[in-house]
Design a protein around this motif. Sequence first.
Motif, PDB file in Angstrom:
ATOM      1  N   THR A  40      84.155 -42.914  92.127  1.00  0.00           N
ATOM      2  CA  THR A  40      83.579 -41.729  92.487  1.00  0.00           C
ATOM      3  C   THR A  40      84.525 -40.405  92.124  1.00  0.00           C
ATOM      4  OG1 THR A  40      84.277 -42.029  94.989  1.00  0.00           O
ATOM      5  CG2 THR A  40      81.973 -42.564  94.354  1.00  0.00           C
ATOM      6  N   LEU A  41      84.103 -39.358  92.388  1.00  0.00           N
ATOM      7  CA  LEU A  41      85.207 -38.121  92.328  1.00  0.00           C
ATOM      8  C   LEU A  41      84.331 -37.306  93.174  1.00  0.00           C
ATOM      9  CD1 LEU A  41      85.119 -37.243  88.449  1.00  0.00           C
ATOM     10  CD2 LEU A  41      87.159 -37.999  89.914  1.00  0.00           C
ATOM     11  N   GLU A  42      85.392 -36.409  94.169  1.00  0.00           N
ATOM     12  CA  GLU A  42      85.024 -35.428  94.963  1.00  0.00           C
ATOM     13  C   GLU A  42      85.673 -34.097  94.752  1.00  0.00           C
ATOM     14  OE1 GLU A  42      83.158 -34.793  99.446  1.00  0.00           O
ATOM     15  OE2 GLU A  42      84.278 -36.649  98.803  1.00  0.00           O
ATOM     16  N   PHE A  43      85.076 -33.156  94.396  1.00  0.00           N
ATOM     17  CA  PHE A  43      85.558 -31.738  94.054  1.00  0.00           C
ATOM     18  C   PHE A  43      85.557 -30.798  95.330  1.00  0.00           C
ATOM     19  CE2 PHE A  43      84.976 -33.605  89.963  1.00  0.00           C
ATOM     20  CZ  PHE A  43      86.094 -33.504  89.315  1.00  0.00           C
ATOM     21  N   TRP A  44      86.504 -30.194  95.741  1.00  0.00           N
ATOM     22  CA  TRP A  44      86.632 -29.225  96.753  1.00  0.00           C
ATOM     23  C   TRP A  44      86.639 -27.932  96.236  1.00  0.00           C
ATOM     24  CZ3 TRP A  44      88.618 -33.945  97.812  1.00  0.00           C
ATOM     25  CH2 TRP A  44      87.946 -34.557  98.880  1.00  0.00           C
ATOM     26  N   LYS A  45      86.211 -26.725  96.928  1.00  0.00           N
ATOM     27  CA  LYS A  45      86.211 -25.485  96.660  1.00  0.00           C
ATOM     28  C   LYS A  45      87.718 -24.712  96.358  1.00  0.00           C
ATOM     29  CE  LYS A  45      81.800 -23.750  98.509  1.00  0.00           C
ATOM     30  NZ  LYS A  45      81.360 -22.727  99.484  1.00  0.00           N
ATOM     31  N   ASP A  46      88.613 -25.676  97.065  1.00  0.00           N
ATOM     32  CA  ASP A  46      89.991 -25.067  97.340  1.00  0.00           C
ATOM     33  C   ASP A  46      90.816 -25.621  96.063  1.00  0.00           C
ATOM     34  OD1 ASP A  46      90.433 -27.850  97.780  1.00  0.00           O
ATOM     35  OD2 ASP A  46      91.562 -27.419  99.769  1.00  0.00           O
ATOM     36  N   GLY A  47      90.101 -26.345  95.151  1.00  0.00           N
ATOM     37  CA  GLY A  47      90.750 -26.944  93.883  1.00  0.00           C
ATOM     38  C   GLY A  47      91.513 -28.345  93.919  1.00  0.00           C
ATOM     39  N   THR A  48      91.119 -28.876  94.949  1.00  0.00           N
ATOM     40  CA  THR A  48      91.593 -30.160  95.215  1.00  0.00           C
ATOM     41  C   THR A  48      90.437 -31.173  94.897  1.00  0.00           C
ATOM     42  OG1 THR A  48      91.251 -30.411  97.546  1.00  0.00           O
ATOM     43  CG2 THR A  48      93.275 -29.623  97.021  1.00  0.00           C
ATOM     44  N   PHE A  49      91.041 -32.395  94.641  1.00  0.00           N
ATOM     45  CA  PHE A  49      89.813 -33.567  94.241  1.00  0.00           C
ATOM     46  C   PHE A  49      90.399 -34.728  94.729  1.00  0.00           C
ATOM     47  CE2 PHE A  49      92.812 -34.231  90.733  1.00  0.00           C
ATOM     48  CZ  PHE A  49      92.790 -35.547  90.890  1.00  0.00           C
ATOM     49  N   LYS A  50      89.720 -35.767  95.025  1.00  0.00           N
ATOM     50  CA  LYS A  50      89.987 -37.139  95.302  1.00  0.00           C
ATOM     51  C   LYS A  50      89.092 -38.032  94.406  1.00  0.00           C
ATOM     52  CE  LYS A  50      89.609 -40.773  98.903  1.00  0.00           C
ATOM     53  NZ  LYS A  50      89.327 -41.022 100.080  1.00  0.00           N
ATOM     54  N   PHE A  98      83.041 -36.082  81.488  1.00  0.00           N
ATOM     55  CA  PHE A  98      84.537 -35.791  81.293  1.00  0.00           C
ATOM     56  C   PHE A  98      84.952 -36.531  79.907  1.00  0.00           C
ATOM     57  CE2 PHE A  98      84.699 -34.979  86.074  1.00  0.00           C
ATOM     58  CZ  PHE A  98      85.452 -33.736  85.905  1.00  0.00           C
ATOM     59  N   THR A  99      85.710 -35.590  79.163  1.00  0.00           N
ATOM     60  CA  THR A  99      86.236 -36.524  77.720  1.00  0.00           C
ATOM     61  C   THR A  99      87.700 -36.247  77.845  1.00  0.00           C
ATOM     62  OG1 THR A  99      84.073 -36.005  76.678  1.00  0.00           O
ATOM     63  CG2 THR A  99      86.157 -36.362  75.286  1.00  0.00           C
ATOM     64  N   SER A 100      88.626 -37.350  77.513  1.00  0.00           N
ATOM     65  CA  SER A 100      90.002 -37.128  77.665  1.00  0.00           C
ATOM     66  C   SER A 100      90.558 -35.994  76.447  1.00  0.00           C
ATOM     67  CB  SER A 100      90.574 -38.453  77.390  1.00  0.00           C
ATOM     68  OG  SER A 100      90.354 -39.143  75.835  1.00  0.00           O
ATOM     69  N   ALA A 101      91.573 -35.759  76.251  1.00  0.00           N
ATOM     70  CA  ALA A 101      91.954 -34.469  75.530  1.00  0.00           C
ATOM     71  C   ALA A 101      92.319 -35.105  74.143  1.00  0.00           C
ATOM     72  CB  ALA A 101      93.538 -34.055  75.683  1.00  0.00           C
ATOM     73  N   ASP A 102      92.306 -36.566  73.837  1.00  0.00           N
ATOM     74  CA  ASP A 102      92.323 -37.137  72.714  1.00  0.00           C
ATOM     75  C   ASP A 102      90.946 -37.563  72.036  1.00  0.00           C
ATOM     76  OD1 ASP A 102      91.831 -39.337  74.002  1.00  0.00           O
ATOM     77  OD2 ASP A 102      93.732 -40.245  73.498  1.00  0.00           O
ATOM     78  N   GLY A 103      89.955 -37.429  73.013  1.00  0.00           N
ATOM     79  CA  GLY A 103      88.575 -37.558  72.796  1.00  0.00           C
ATOM     80  C   GLY A 103      88.354 -39.149  72.677  1.00  0.00           C
ATOM     81  N   LYS A 104      89.216 -40.052  73.171  1.00  0.00           N
ATOM     82  CA  LYS A 104      89.042 -41.299  72.967  1.00  0.00           C
ATOM     83  C   LYS A 104      88.196 -41.879  74.320  1.00  0.00           C
ATOM     84  CE  LYS A 104      92.892 -42.437  69.999  1.00  0.00           C
ATOM     85  NZ  LYS A 104      94.059 -43.406  69.892  1.00  0.00           N
ATOM     86  N   GLU A 105      88.446 -41.115  75.394  1.00  0.00           N
ATOM     87  CA  GLU A 105      87.758 -41.893  76.689  1.00  0.00           C
ATOM     88  C   GLU A 105      86.538 -40.765  77.026  1.00  0.00           C
ATOM     89  OE1 GLU A 105      90.305 -43.303  79.616  1.00  0.00           O
ATOM     90  OE2 GLU A 105      91.776 -43.319  78.203  1.00  0.00           O
ATOM     91  N   THR A 106      85.233 -41.232  77.466  1.00  0.00           N
ATOM     92  CA  THR A 106      84.634 -40.448  78.093  1.00  0.00           C
ATOM     93  C   THR A 106      83.892 -41.051  79.414  1.00  0.00           C
ATOM     94  OG1 THR A 106      83.870 -39.470  75.902  1.00  0.00           O
ATOM     95  CG2 THR A 106      82.277 -39.442  77.773  1.00  0.00           C
ATOM     96  N   GLU A 107      83.876 -40.204  80.311  1.00  0.00           N
ATOM     97  CA  GLU A 107      83.059 -40.898  81.608  1.00  0.00           C
ATOM     98  C   GLU A 107      82.034 -39.761  82.134  1.00  0.00           C
ATOM     99  OE1 GLU A 107      86.430 -40.848  84.359  1.00  0.00           O
ATOM    100  OE2 GLU A 107      87.348 -42.600  83.444  1.00  0.00           O
ATOM    101  N   ARG A 108      80.898 -40.383  82.530  1.00  0.00           N
ATOM    102  CA  ARG A 108      79.649 -39.504  82.874  1.00  0.00           C
ATOM    103  C   ARG A 108      79.645 -39.997  84.498  1.00  0.00           C
ATOM    104  NH1 ARG A 108      75.035 -40.949  80.015  1.00  0.00           N
ATOM    105  NH2 ARG A 108      74.345 -39.078  80.649  1.00  0.00           N
ATOM    106  N   TYR A 109      79.460 -38.830  85.317  1.00  0.00           N
ATOM    107  CA  TYR A 109      78.895 -38.658  86.570  1.00  0.00           C
ATOM    108  C   TYR A 109      77.566 -38.102  86.901  1.00  0.00           C
ATOM    109  CZ  TYR A 109      83.952 -40.427  87.003  1.00  0.00           C
ATOM    110  OH  TYR A 109      85.113 -41.076  86.843  1.00  0.00           O
ATOM    111  N   LYS A 110      76.969 -38.874  88.009  1.00  0.00           N
ATOM    112  CA  LYS A 110      75.834 -38.189  88.455  1.00  0.00           C
ATOM    113  C   LYS A 110      76.310 -37.562  89.867  1.00  0.00           C
ATOM    114  CE  LYS A 110      70.984 -39.080  88.858  1.00  0.00           C
ATOM    115  NZ  LYS A 110      70.601 -37.310  88.358  1.00  0.00           N
ATOM    116  N   ARG A 111      75.811 -36.348  90.010  1.00  0.00           N
ATOM    117  CA  ARG A 111      75.852 -35.639  91.288  1.00  0.00           C
ATOM    118  C   ARG A 111      75.180 -36.487  92.465  1.00  0.00           C
ATOM    119  NH1 ARG A 111      77.420 -30.693  92.722  1.00  0.00           N
ATOM    120  NH2 ARG A 111      77.013 -29.741  90.600  1.00  0.00           N
ATOM    121  N   GLU A 112      75.999 -36.761  93.840  1.00  0.00           N
ATOM    122  CA  GLU A 112      75.471 -37.342  94.493  1.00  0.00           C
ATOM    123  C   GLU A 112      74.673 -36.330  95.551  1.00  0.00           C
ATOM    124  OE1 GLU A 112      78.248 -39.858  96.482  1.00  0.00           O
ATOM    125  OE2 GLU A 112      77.436 -41.628  95.291  1.00  0.00           O
ATOM    126  N   LYS A 113      73.419 -36.797  95.968  1.00  0.00           N
ATOM    127  CA  LYS A 113      72.889 -35.768  96.778  1.00  0.00           C
ATOM    128  C   LYS A 113      73.200 -36.127  98.453  1.00  0.00           C
ATOM    129  CE  LYS A 113      70.239 -34.268  93.472  1.00  0.00           C
ATOM    130  NZ  LYS A 113      70.272 -33.187  92.776  1.00  0.00           N
TER     131      LYS A 113
END
Length: 113
Positions: A40-50, A98-113
């Motif tokens: 999981t990823l969680e993003f907040w408005k203040d520019g922080t994430f977990k 999300f795709t890594s800068a070198d393009g080798k890794e891609t991760e797909r996330y779905k928004r949790e409701k």
Amino acid sequence: MKRNEFKLCSVFVILALTLILACATPHIVGKWKEIGKTATLEFWKDGTFKAVDNQKMAVSGEYTLIEPGNVRFEIFRQGSPPEIVNGTFSLQGDVLTFTSADGKETERYKREK
């Protein structure tokens, strides 16, 4: 009087540009779950994430949307210097990719409701 009008006009232009940029930036604030996995990823408005990976290891830090489609993560781990990760992202509906800068890794996330 013209000087005050110029200042007022300048303030208006700066506010308008700020609103345009804010609206143009995809809205990633919220909680996301990796598709087909448990991370999981969680993003907040203040520019922080977990982030919690598939092995349930958690990290936190700050994110910066550098320009449309580019993101910079500064990951904080106790006892280590910050790790900088750059990459690209795209948002299509409720799917965040999300795709890594070198393009080798891609991760797909779905928004949790």
